[in-house]
Design a protein around this motif. Structure first.
Motif, short mmCIF file in Angstrom:
data_model
loop_
_atom_site.label_atom_id
_atom_site.label_comp_id
_atom_site.label_asym_id
_atom_site.label_seq_id
_atom_site.Cartn_x
_atom_site.Cartn_y
_atom_site.Cartn_z
N HIS A 315 0.81 -1.22 0.00
CA HIS A 315 0.00 0.00 0.00
C HIS A 315 0.84 1.27 0.00
O HIS A 315 0.30 2.37 -0.11
N LEU A 316 2.17 1.15 0.14
CA LEU A 316 3.04 2.32 0.22
C LEU A 316 4.09 2.29 -0.89
O LEU A 316 4.63 1.22 -1.20
N SER A 317 4.38 3.47 -1.46
CA SER A 317 5.29 3.51 -2.61
C SER A 317 6.77 3.46 -2.23
O SER A 317 7.58 2.94 -2.98
N GLY A 318 7.13 4.04 -1.10
CA GLY A 318 8.55 4.24 -0.80
C GLY A 318 9.27 2.94 -0.48
O GLY A 318 8.84 2.17 0.37
N ILE A 319 10.37 2.72 -1.16
CA ILE A 319 11.17 1.52 -0.89
C ILE A 319 11.88 1.64 0.46
O ILE A 319 12.20 0.64 1.11
N TYR A 320 12.07 2.88 0.92
CA TYR A 320 12.69 3.05 2.26
C TYR A 320 11.82 2.39 3.33
O TYR A 320 12.34 1.73 4.23
N GLY A 321 10.50 2.52 3.22
CA GLY A 321 9.60 1.88 4.18
C GLY A 321 9.65 0.36 4.08
O GLY A 321 9.54 -0.36 5.08
N GLN A 322 9.85 -0.13 2.86
CA GLN A 322 9.93 -1.59 2.68
C GLN A 322 11.22 -2.15 3.28
O GLN A 322 11.26 -3.30 3.72
N ALA A 323 12.27 -1.33 3.29
CA ALA A 323 13.52 -1.77 3.94
C ALA A 323 13.27 -1.99 5.43
O ALA A 323 13.69 -3.01 6.01
N ALA A 324 12.56 -1.06 6.05
CA ALA A 324 12.24 -1.21 7.47
C ALA A 324 11.38 -2.45 7.69
O ALA A 324 11.63 -3.26 8.60
N ARG A 325 10.39 -2.61 6.83
CA ARG A 325 9.46 -3.75 6.99
C ARG A 325 10.18 -5.08 6.77
O ARG A 325 9.82 -6.10 7.38
N ALA A 326 11.19 -5.09 5.92
CA ALA A 326 11.94 -6.34 5.69
C ALA A 326 12.64 -6.78 6.96
O ALA A 326 12.72 -7.98 7.27
N VAL A 327 13.15 -5.83 7.73
CA VAL A 327 13.79 -6.16 9.01
C VAL A 327 12.72 -6.72 9.96
O VAL A 327 12.92 -7.77 10.60
N GLN A 328 11.59 -6.04 10.04
CA GLN A 328 10.52 -6.49 10.94
C GLN A 328 10.08 -7.92 10.60
O GLN A 328 9.94 -8.77 11.49
#
Ligand code: GUN
Ligand code: FE
Length: 419
Positions: A315-328
């Motif tokens: 639901h979010l465009s930024g890959i920076y947010g996906q980097a955080a979510r990958a850690v989670q």
């Protein structure tokens, strides 16, 4: 020649984040020449931009995103894949028969990529060739390094979004031919996934890939349902990845496998052999797929990993947010399946978001000498309560940031519009 001063952070490898405080980066002809803690004499007369305490990082790469699903962000997120496709996604994608609609959405999509610092992307269009051709040309104009594909689907799809194999191949060839000369946004063959593609279509696409020297992107072993359906339809291929191998699609150019959450040993072996990318799309896997990639284990097996937004599964465009979510997600994976899995670090995730994904597009995604200066300037995230190191600013940006925190952007050394 131009000099930029600030803190500089980039990935060297899976484990290693390079941090240069208060340093100078020299850029010539759009390419990084070097990073220096004191400005060498030979650059004394070069123009310089000083970013103070802000942090220079490489631009992000999104290796799996559906441009036509941009208007659908955050909708239907309580469904699982098959229902989500049928209820939301297929009706949405049918609208790209209408070029006025397509142009308006694709303009907004491109703006969103740029606003989020995603300057390299591997993009699904729809089955509609004219709309997809407009998108790839728009990205070429912006000098966004990209792969863009006209989607192929000729079975198990609603009538309003289903091609014949013959028409699908013909339109794909027209598409490949039309953008063969592109320098930045290049074509890629895009069978949607095994459940919606006949073998006649896949084999024909393999021949086109060989003729035009073009690779493939698709969804691979993304859910238990999809992995089982692939083997049910094509038992003689052994596994999902084996279908594309048998169709001759893995030997013509880059191979991009979205999700890759439930691979068999054979899927892994085939993807490694062709040097393909397994693309983790953390939000999408939580929203509609209900599986977590074994990121750490795949990395140790030598699979190339990258990140994707999978708009609008994500639901979010930024890959920076996906980097955080990958850690989670790696922590949840390890918590529930400790056997063979370990949490990844922020440095691992940032590497996937930048240098690892960037490798699909050429020498982008790092700020080492020889790389294109495709870069972002992130505002200093220090606050009155705590001053942050440059690497802490990058981590906090990935967890809490948004486009307003990107204060400047450069593509091949040129300032990005609106920044
Ligand atoms: N599998 C087949 N089509 C799609 C799609 O549009 N999005 C995702 N996430 N998975 C798919
Ligand atoms: Fe997808």
């Amino acid at each position: 020649m131009h000099i930029y001063r600030g803190h500089i952070v980039y990935s060297k490898s899976w484990d290693e984040l390079a941090v240069h405080r208060d340093s100078y980066i020299a850029v010539s002809g759009g390419i990084v020449e070097g990073i220096y803690d004191r400005l060498p004499e030979k650059y004394a007369d070069a123009p310089m931009t000083d970013f103070g305490d802000d942090v220079l990082i490489p631009a992000f790469s999104d290796l799996h995103v559906h441009a036509p699903q941009f208007p659908q962000r955050g909708l239907g997120m309580d469904l699982l894949l098959s229902d989500w496709l049928n209820t939301y996604t297929f009706p949405q994608e049918a609208r790209y028969r209408d070029m006025d609609y397509a142009r308006a959405v694709y303009e907004a999509f491109v703006n969103s990529l740029i606003a989020n610092g995603t300057y390299h992307a591997c993009v699904f269009g729809t089955i509609h060739r004219p709309a997809t051709a407009w998108l790839i040309e728009r990205m070429e104009q912006e000098k966004l390094r990209a792969y863009v594909g006209k989607v192929n689907m000729d079975m198990q799809s609603p009538d309003y979004l289903c091609e014949t194999a013959e028409a699908s191949l013909r339109e794909t060839e027209v598409f490949l031919d039309a953008c063969a000369g592109n320098r930045f946004a290049r074509p890629i063959i895009t069978p949607r996934f095994a459940p919606t593609c006949s073998f006649e279509l896949l084999r024909g696409l393999g021949k086109l890939g060989a003729k035009y020297g073009v690779g493939v992107q698709t969804h691979l072993v993304e859910s238990r349902w999809e992995a089982a359906e692939a083997v049910r339809l094509y038992p003689e291929c052994g596994c999902d990845t084996g279908i594309y191998e048998k169709a001759g699609l893995l030997e013509n150019g880059p191979v991009v496998a979205a999700h890759f959450i439930f691979p068999s040993d054979e899927d892994v072996r085939i993807l490694k052999r062709c040097g393909g990318f397994a693309v983790q799309c953390p939000d999408a896997t939580v929203n509609i797929i209900a599986g977590i990639m074994a990121t750490d284990a795949l990395s140790r097996q030598g699979v190339r990993l990258a990140l994707g937004s999978d708009i609008a599964g994500g639901h979010l465009s930024g890959i920076y947010g996906q980097a955080a979510r990958a850690v989670q997600l790696s922590k949840l994976k390890w918590f529930y399946e400790p056997e063979g899995n370990r949490p990844i670090t922020f440095a691992n995730a940032f590497y996937m978001a930048t240098k690892a994904g960037g490798a699909l597009f050429g020498r982008v995604g790092s700020l080492e000498p020889g790389y294109a200066f495709d870069a972002l300037v992130i505002r200093d995230f220090s606050d009155p309560f705590r001053s942050l190191s440059p690497e802490e600013t990058v981590e906090r940006f990935c967890y809490t940031g948004n486009p307003a925190d990107i204060v400047a952007g450069f593509i091949a050394g040129e300032a990005v519009r609106g920044r």
